[in-house]
Scaffold this motif. Structure first.
Motif, mmCIF file in Angstrom:
data_model
loop_
_atom_site.group_PDB
_atom_site.id
_atom_site.type_symbol
_atom_site.label_atom_id
_atom_site.label_comp_id
_atom_site.label_asym_id
_atom_site.label_seq_id
_atom_site.Cartn_x
_atom_site.Cartn_y
_atom_site.Cartn_z
ATOM 1 N N TRP A 147 0.808 -1.229 0.000
ATOM 2 C CA TRP A 147 0.000 0.000 0.000
ATOM 3 C C TRP A 147 0.836 1.271 0.000
ATOM 4 O O TRP A 147 0.347 2.326 -0.357
ATOM 5 N N ILE A 148 2.069 1.188 0.472
ATOM 6 C CA ILE A 148 2.886 2.408 0.561
ATOM 7 C C ILE A 148 4.081 2.344 -0.398
ATOM 8 O O ILE A 148 4.237 3.190 -1.276
ATOM 9 N N PRO B 158 3.244 1.776 -4.523
ATOM 10 C CA PRO B 158 2.713 2.962 -5.219
ATOM 11 C C PRO B 158 3.722 4.107 -5.280
ATOM 12 O O PRO B 158 3.726 4.870 -6.243
ATOM 13 N N LEU B 159 4.591 4.209 -4.272
ATOM 14 C CA LEU B 159 5.520 5.333 -4.249
ATOM 15 C C LEU B 159 6.754 5.109 -5.126
ATOM 16 O O LEU B 159 7.493 6.045 -5.393
ATOM 17 N N LYS C 256 -1.061 8.887 -11.290
ATOM 18 C CA LYS C 256 -2.304 9.621 -11.531
ATOM 19 C C LYS C 256 -2.519 10.721 -10.493
ATOM 20 O O LYS C 256 -3.283 10.576 -9.548
ATOM 21 N N GLY C 257 -1.764 11.802 -10.670
ATOM 22 C CA GLY C 257 -2.041 13.003 -9.870
ATOM 23 C C GLY C 257 -1.601 12.953 -8.432
ATOM 24 O O GLY C 257 -2.083 13.722 -7.613
ATOM 25 N N ALA C 258 -0.714 12.022 -8.079
ATOM 26 C CA ALA C 258 -0.244 12.012 -6.695
ATOM 27 C C ALA C 258 0.732 13.158 -6.504
ATOM 28 O O ALA C 258 1.815 13.147 -7.045
ATOM 29 N N ALA C 259 0.309 14.158 -5.779
ATOM 30 C CA ALA C 259 1.203 15.291 -5.525
ATOM 31 C C ALA C 259 2.074 14.981 -4.331
ATOM 32 O O ALA C 259 1.637 14.396 -3.370
ATOM 33 N N LYS C 260 3.325 15.369 -4.425
ATOM 34 C CA LYS C 260 4.256 15.065 -3.339
ATOM 35 C C LYS C 260 4.064 16.057 -2.209
ATOM 36 O O LYS C 260 3.782 17.195 -2.418
#
Lengths: 367, 308
Positions: free
Chosen positions: B219-220, B223-224, B304-308
């Motif tokens: 989950w972490i 994706p990262l 998809k749009g994951a902003a840091k």
């Protein structure tokens, strides 16, 4: 909905017994013993590198203890995993997962615990309503402001229904205005939840405004533990006296004189009542807070103590004046409203011996 | 010194300023790179497409035949066998490579002198050329002079020496193991850079949240590291689709032509049978397949749009 309605809350105290922590040969925490009562708001404060964050991480279980015990409630949690300690933590960077929505971030712990989806949604919605995050549940952390991210981090902690809240410098990434707002929110959160909170900061203003009890740390040791007013009024040593309060306490080298007087920069001023006064001729340090002087505009100073103005800071509701007393000893004064001296003006000062704090050469308080 | 306001003194409108332009000199900077791409990629690509539309013998004049070379592929069993084998090899070796590389990256992502030593050890095979590694493997797999077969016999795994390269399954797995050994370090470095860019706070927050190691990974972590993983996947798939050296040197396409890859087929058509036009058509088809596969992978793994 009120905060205390979210889950069945209980809280626990925290006890640290003779805690040591070393990284290799470097001992960063030395023999820390501390009792935190259930429901108390305790702030660890100290300069950078004093070990305050490490102490918090030992309580959280993110670092292993080198020696000593950590109790949460009556349970020895020293060897337990972070998730089994009944704690929740808000990180300095918020540590929000950037690829997950606000709702997914807040419900992450419950999802990991295998709770049913309706229960997760219910708890997340309740916490979001209280923290005014309902409209942002589908957004990603990157689409939120600093204050909103902070609230999400708090919401993630609330949803876990912990016994103890841990905060690691949670406001240091916010601007000054937002910091004040979030400080009030955290104070409200504590009042309404009644849960034990342990908060790490290097900002003594945060410590003074939030804490029931402040723990001042320096170089891995506890310097003093007490209520904010106790630390301000009755510091145990020069470090605490200088660290708590802004502007800091003024320190002057002085000497114990005869007849219950202190020699300061050529002036002789009455010493405060001391239960164990040092012998005449003993060097000591005199501490005076900037607001504890009397500025005499009606005549010469009673003990011949004068202050030469270097420059003045006007802050609206108050003003501070920086200059020297005696033989060029640096000194800061808080000025009464409306009093605006100019550079090189000489001000007569009066001192009340009850406001003086006396320290020996090792920096310990003489009472 | 006095400071006075000038707002009423000057009523003239401010001088408009033109935004700065990069200008043509920017092109000069990219010209060398453009020239290299043109000479070594675009021109050969155009020539390949041109050749694929001809019957192009090694000697003699080429003859325009339109799309006949492409039409011929439909009935070419050798082409389909090569494509099937290449796809099979790509799937197996990609799973194996990325799985091993991820495991190694997780093991060596932390700092430390010992860790740096292990990183170097795992990366060393990467600097060996594919041809050299293949020759080494061919020797190690040799039934008489090699190491694997006598070792298996000595350890009691077999009662007699087995020629690993004589049977499809053992030959295929022998080459696959060699490729994983040789290339895992490269993909380890790519994935490790992704792992090291994840702030430790995320891991710690997830630990406090009670997530197990597997939950944190799924989950972490995954994706990262989506972007470095996508890069590794595209490189791995395209590299495997272009496999040639190892099957040529170790197996020579055998046993019974069962390990002829797409590029091996192109090689055979172009430089053994000297059907350069048909070989070019196969190259164009392989290029299109690679481009489509890469585009699909990048789309699927797009952040998809994951902003840091």
């Amino acid at each position: 909905m009120a905060l205390q309605d979210i889950g069945n809350r209980q809280t626990a105290g925290v006890t640290l017994r003779r805690l040591h922590k070393s990284f290799g040969a470097v001992e960063v925490l030395k023999d820390i013993s501390l009792t935190i009562e259930p429901g108390e708001f305790v702030v660890f404060v100290g300069p950078s590198g004093c070990g305050k964050s490490t102490l918090l991480r030992l309580i959280a279980g993110l670092e292993e203890v080198s020696a000593g015990d950590v109790f949460i409630g009556d349970t020895d949690v020293t060897e337990k995993d972070p998730s089994d300690r009944g704690i929740a933590m808000v990180f300095q960077t918020y540590a929000l997962y950037p690829h997950l929505s606000v709702a997914q971030n807040m419900g992450f712990g419950l999802k990991a615990a295998g709770r049913p989806k309706p229960e997760i949604a219910q708890k997340v919605n309740d916490a979001a309503a209280v923290l005014q995050l309902t409209d942002y549940l589908d957004r990603k952390p990157g689409q939120l402001s600093g204050g909103q991210r902070q609230r999400v981090a708090i919401g993630r902690a609330i949803v876990r229904n912990p016994d103890v809240f841990l905060f690691d410098e949670p406001l240091s990434n916010l601007d000054a205005e937002l910091r004040v707002g979030m400080r009030l929110e955290i104070a409200r959160l504590h009042r309404e939840l009644g849960i034990t909170m342990i908060y790490v900061t290097h900002d003594q203003t945060e410590a003074m405004t939030l804490a029931d009890k402040i723990v001042v740390l320096r170089a891995g040791r506890v310097e003093q533990v007490g209520a904010p007013a106790d630390l301000y009024e009755d510091p145990d040593n020069m470090f605490v006296a200088g660290f708590i309060g802004s502007p800091a306490m003024n320190f002057f080298p002085a000497m114990m004189g005869n007849g219950g007087q202190i020699e300061l920069g050529g002036s002789r001023i009455p010493a405060p009542v001391l239960s164990n006064p040092p012998a005449p001729g003993t060097p000591l340090t005199l501490g005076l807070r900037p607001e504890r002087y009397q500025i005499r505009t009606d005549g010469p100073a009673p003990h011949g103590l004068t202050f030469q103005v270097e420059f003045t800071e006007y802050l609206g509701s108050s003003s501070y004046c920086y200059g020297t007393i005696g033989d060029g000893l640096a000194c800061t004064l808080e000025l009464p409203n409306g009093f605006r001296p100019r550079r090189h003006d000489v001000i007569s000062l009066g001192l009340d011996s009850q406001n003086m704090r006396i320290f020996d050469q090792s920096g310990l308080r003489i009472r | 010194m006095t400071v006075t306001s000038t707002s009423t003194a000057d009523h003239a409108p401010p001088t408009p300023r033109k935004p700065r332009r990069a200008g043509w000199h920017g092109l000069v900077y990219v010209l060398p790179a453009l020239a290299l791409v043109a000479v070594f990629f675009l021109v050969p690509l155009g020539m390949t497409v041109w050749m694929s539309l001809h019957d192009w013998p090694l000697l003699g004049n080429p003859r325009w035949i339109g799309l006949a070379n492409y039409d011929r592929m439909w009935g070419d069993a050798g082409f389909w066998n090569a494509m099937r084998f290449t796809a099979h090899y790509t799937v197996v070796v990609t799973i194996g490579l990325l799985g091993v590389a991820m495991g190694l990256a997780l093991m060596v992502q932390s700092q430390g002198r010992a860790i740096a030593f292990y990183r170097t050890i795992y990366f060393l095979p990467v600097v060996t050329g594919f041809a050299s590694a293949s020759l080494l493997w061919a020797w190690l797999s040799n039934v008489d002079a090699g190491l694997f077969s006598p070792a298996a016999q000595m350890l009691g795994m077999t009662d007699r020496r087995v020629n690993l390269l004589a049977h499809f399954d053992t030959a295929f797995w022998s080459v696959t193991v060699m490729v994983v050994w040789k290339m895992a370090g490269f993909y380890m470095v790519i994935l490790m850079s992704g792992l090291q860019s994840i702030p430790s706070d995320y891991e710690e927050a997830a630990r406090i949240d009670g997530a197990s190691w597997f939950q944190r990974f799924r989950w972490i972590t995954m994706p990262l590291i989506r972007q470095p993983f996508a890069l590794a996947l595209v490189l791995c798939v395209s590299g495997s689709m272009l496999a040639f050296d190892q099957f040529y040197i170790i197996l020579n396409g055998g046993p019974r032509n069962q390990t002829v890859t797409a590029v091996y087929k192109i090689f055979n058509e172009s430089f053994v049978s000297f059907r350069l036009g048909y070989g070019s058509a196969l190259s164009v088809v392989l290029l299109v397949i690679l481009m489509v596969l890469s585009a699909i992978q990048l789309c699927l793994l797009r952040d998809k749009g994951a902003a840091k």
